[in-house]
Design a protein around this motif. Structure first.
Motif, PDB file in Angstrom:
ATOM      1  N   LYS A  15      37.117 -66.471 -21.447  1.00 54.59           N
ATOM      2  CA  LYS A  15      36.981 -66.685 -20.156  1.00 54.59           C
ATOM      3  C   LYS A  15      37.585 -65.448 -19.154  1.00 54.59           C
ATOM      4  O   LYS A  15      38.742 -65.357 -19.490  1.00 54.59           O
ATOM      5  N   VAL A  16      36.278 -65.548 -18.727  1.00 59.07           N
ATOM      6  CA  VAL A  16      36.295 -63.770 -18.407  1.00 59.07           C
ATOM      7  C   VAL A  16      36.371 -63.760 -17.115  1.00 59.07           C
ATOM      8  O   VAL A  16      37.394 -63.403 -15.774  1.00 59.07           O
ATOM      9  N   LEU A  17      35.699 -64.871 -15.699  1.00 61.76           N
ATOM     10  CA  LEU A  17      35.926 -65.473 -14.649  1.00 61.76           C
ATOM     11  C   LEU A  17      36.378 -66.838 -14.602  1.00 61.76           C
ATOM     12  O   LEU A  17      35.869 -67.529 -14.821  1.00 61.76           O
ATOM     13  N   PRO A  35      43.133 -54.029 -12.672  1.00 64.92           N
ATOM     14  CA  PRO A  35      43.201 -53.586 -13.639  1.00 64.92           C
ATOM     15  C   PRO A  35      42.287 -53.458 -14.717  1.00 64.92           C
ATOM     16  O   PRO A  35      41.059 -54.600 -14.481  1.00 64.92           O
ATOM     17  N   SER A  36      42.004 -53.320 -15.544  1.00 63.20           N
ATOM     18  CA  SER A  36      40.873 -53.007 -16.641  1.00 63.20           C
ATOM     19  C   SER A  36      40.919 -54.405 -17.831  1.00 63.20           C
ATOM     20  O   SER A  36      42.431 -54.842 -17.648  1.00 63.20           O
ATOM     21  N   GLY A  37      39.853 -54.461 -17.148  1.00 66.06           N
ATOM     22  CA  GLY A  37      39.813 -56.459 -18.074  1.00 66.06           C
ATOM     23  C   GLY A  37      39.633 -57.136 -17.650  1.00 66.06           C
ATOM     24  O   GLY A  37      39.546 -58.211 -18.301  1.00 66.06           O
ATOM     25  N   SER A  38      40.066 -57.197 -16.062  1.00 61.07           N
ATOM     26  CA  SER A  38      40.335 -58.175 -14.586  1.00 61.07           C
ATOM     27  C   SER A  38      39.082 -59.331 -14.279  1.00 61.07           C
ATOM     28  O   SER A  38      39.116 -60.050 -13.714  1.00 61.07           O
ATOM     29  N   GLY A  39      37.646 -58.950 -15.047  1.00 63.06           N
ATOM     30  CA  GLY A  39      36.635 -58.782 -15.029  1.00 63.06           C
ATOM     31  C   GLY A  39      35.983 -58.714 -13.678  1.00 63.06           C
ATOM     32  O   GLY A  39      34.866 -58.986 -13.123  1.00 63.06           O
ATOM     33  N   LYS A  40      36.447 -57.433 -13.154  1.00 63.02           N
ATOM     34  CA  LYS A  40      35.682 -56.685 -11.806  1.00 63.02           C
ATOM     35  C   LYS A  40      34.435 -56.344 -11.767  1.00 63.02           C
ATOM     36  O   LYS A  40      33.208 -56.739 -11.800  1.00 63.02           O
ATOM     37  N   SER A  41      34.032 -55.869 -13.253  1.00 61.73           N
ATOM     38  CA  SER A  41      32.648 -55.210 -13.510  1.00 61.73           C
ATOM     39  C   SER A  41      31.655 -57.094 -13.715  1.00 61.73           C
ATOM     40  O   SER A  41      30.371 -56.776 -13.049  1.00 61.73           O
ATOM     41  N   THR A  42      32.064 -57.516 -14.801  1.00 62.40           N
ATOM     42  CA  THR A  42      31.645 -58.856 -14.273  1.00 62.40           C
ATOM     43  C   THR A  42      31.052 -59.790 -12.893  1.00 62.40           C
ATOM     44  O   THR A  42      30.155 -59.899 -13.319  1.00 62.40           O
ATOM     45  N   MET A  43      32.100 -59.447 -12.618  1.00 63.05           N
ATOM     46  CA  MET A  43      32.272 -60.341 -11.179  1.00 63.05           C
ATOM     47  C   MET A  43      30.866 -59.413 -10.520  1.00 63.05           C
ATOM     48  O   MET A  43      29.909 -60.413 -10.273  1.00 63.05           O
TER      49      MET A  43
END
Ligand SMILES: Nc1ncnc2c1ncn2[C@@H]1O[C@H](COP(=O)(O)OP(=O)(O)OP(=O)(O)O)[C@@H](O)[C@H]1O
Ligand SMILES: [Mg+2]
Lengths: 312, 230
Positions: A15-17, A35-43
């Protein structure tokens, strides 16, 4: 102008977002940190549907890019058989809606099971609001960490490709000839190249350029479509330190010109100086947000304090 | 074995039967190989597209055909098609070259199985960022494929297709089982007349070698040109 509503994104079991909602206003510059892997790019990638959200809706300029998410529309919930049964069983309407939302009770996969009224309303809402994603994307430029210039095209061709292809697609409406479309795209491309001082590179291939040059060209390639909003995913992270400045300067220029921008970045200095609003993401959620002064000088949550102590 | 006699025999055989080897054998082998690779590529491209399409049943069928073809011997497939096709299409029995046609079909489908994988992996080797950049500009799937992905994939695909051609040239020799006039059939014919097995094998082998040597040289030049242009 651009809004995401209760977005969830799963990659398989991951579950990324976990339910993010955000409204980007016209002319706003929003920085996303975390932080890295927190879902910024995915959002960010959900905003132009490079990733398809698992649940939730994306709206651009009052137009819907995703399917309808029934949980976001009370009238849809109220049209469902599940709701009708609960109310018939003596439950208060408000309680029933709340319970359906919380316990995820709608049988979305079998919308037939929710009755004709539900299905018809879903269809109506979709028809009224939906826009073809390829149309919507014309208004949303995107800049990637790895530049992604087209390797098989010269710099000028990189910039001209989308305006020409899309100009040709809408030739019936505009009544322009092919020559006119190409000429317009070419003069626009040269104007953009001049703006960043790279006219001399018009006819070379991307492989011959430095990272900073590539990224500035990627930015103007997106600008060639006259987008209403620009999405940046760590545009300087793949650059040598001495080239970061030239890219950030161009982005500042855009911001000053009033471009609406959403920028995922590790450049805290840039976020502080240019952003109107800073979002801090952690573990698939927007944990805290506010003006740069609020976020950087007066962080509230322990996780943001911890993050800032590591990066500042 | 007297090498002197052997050399003389070879010269004699070439003088007498060069037409059987070169005109009949080589031309048939090259024509069959070309048909196999050309139509194999066309069908292979369709297979590759089908396999990358979102239609699951289509993916399964193509995967089954491709894996069955790649997992069984060429010779078995030749037998299968020479046996199967005339029973499915009775009018084939009235044609003089029925075996030739069946062999060609078998070679085409075999080649299609291999080229479909070549094409698919060539397309998949193109950086996903290229597709994402194109789609993010509002370009559709088809435009992205034809303007961005395929032109880059071709550079991975063409050299591998050249190698496939060389493999097919060698594999057509199996078709001689059905005496369809390829280079290996020429060997069988001439040997059947003079019983000089060793001499005939040397000549045939030399022709195959020269053929493939020339082809691979052409390929190298071709590849270098393509790299220079990139
Ligand atoms: N296509 C994908 N398939 C599977 N998992 C993915 C995919 N894309 C991202 N993830 C996972 O989702 C999580 C969030 O990724 P995301 O790229 O959004 O993080 P990020 O905040 O941008 O991190 P970074 O600062 O490192 O770029 C990571 O654990 C990542 O491994
Ligand atoms: Mg990222």
């Amino acid at each position: 102008m651009l809004s995401i509503k209760n977005i969830y994104k799963n990659f398989g079991d991951l579950k990324v977002l976990k339910g993010v909602s955000e409204e980007i206003e016209q002319g706003e510059v929003v920085a996303i940190i975390g932080p890295s892997g927190s879902g910024k790019s995915t959002m960010l990638r959900c905003m132009n549907l490079l990733e398809t959200p698992t649940f939730g809706e994306v709206w651009m300029d009052g137009k819907l890019l995703t399917p309808i998410d029934p949980y976001l529309h009370e009238e849809v919930i109220k049209a469902s058989n599940t709701f009708k049964k609960m109310v018939a069983g003596g439950m208060e309407e408000e309680t029933a809606v709340k319970e359906i939302k919380e316990k995820d009770l709608l049988k979305e996969k079998f919308s037939a099971a929710e009755g004709k009224e539900y299905g018809a309303l879903m269809k109506k809402l979709y028809k009224e609001n939906y826009i073809d994603i390829n149309f919507a994307r014309r208004d949303m430029g995107m800049v990637f960490q790895q530049f992604n210039l087209f390797n098989n095209k010269t710099i000028k061709e990189n910039i001209m490709l989308a305006p020409v292809k899309i100009g040709m697609q809408s030739r019936k409406q505009t009544g322009l000839t092919k020559q006119e479309i190409v000429a317009a795209a070419e003069s626009k491309a040269m104007e953009l190249l001049k703006r960043i001082g790279l006219e001399s590179k018009a006819d070379v291939y991307p492989s011959t350029l430095s990272g900073g040059q590539k990224q500035r060209i990627a930015i103007v390639r997106a600008l060639a479509m006259n987008p209403k909003v620009m999405l940046f995913d760590e545009p300087t992270s793949a650059l040598d330190p001495e080239m970061i400045g030239e890219v950030l300067d161009l982005m500042k220029e855009l911001a000053n010109d009033g471009m609406t921008m959403v920028v995922v970045t590790h450049e805290m200095g840039f976020a502080r100086e240019v952003a109107d609003r800073v979002l801090f993401m952690d573990d698939g959620m927007i944990v805290e947000q506010g003006s740069p002064a609020e976020v950087f000088d007066n962080p509230q949550s322990p996780r943001l304090k911890d993050f800032l102590s590591k990066v500042l | 074995m007297d090498l002197g006699i052997m050399a003389k025999n070879i010269v004699d055989i070439i003088a007498k039967y060069w037409k059987v080897f070169l005109v009949e054998g080589v031309s048939n082998t090259l024509v069959l190989s070309f048909i196999a690779v050309f139509f194999g590529t066309v069908i292979g491209a369709l297979f590759a597209l089908g396999k990358m399409s979102p239609v699951k049943p289509l993916q399964w069928i193509i995967t089954a055909v491709v894996e069955a073809t790649r997992g069984t011997p060429m010779l078995l497939q030749l037998y299968l098609y020479v046996f199967l096709l005339p029973s499915m299409i009775p009018s084939l029995n009235d044609i003089k070259n029925a075996d030739w046609i069946c062999v060609a079909v078998a070679l085409v489908l075999n080649s299609a199985a291999y080229t479909s994988e070549i094409i698919r992996s060539g397309i998949e080797a193109v950086d996903k960022g290229q597709t994402e950049a194109s789609r993010s500009l509002g370009l559709g799937k088809v435009t992205t494929m034809t303007s961005i992905v395929l032109p880059q994939a071709i550079k991975n695909i063409l050299p591998a297709l050249g190698n496939e051609f060389i493999t097919v040239v060698k594999e057509t020799s199996l078709a001689s089982t059905f005496f369809i006039g390829d280079l290996m059939t020429s060997y069988l014919k001439v040997k059947g007349i003079n019983y000089l097995t060793m001499e005939c094998l040397i000549i045939t082998g030399a022709i195959y070698f020269i053929l493939n040597f020339i082809l691979s040289k052409i390929l190298v030049v071709f590849e270098r040109r393509m790299k220079a242009r990139a």
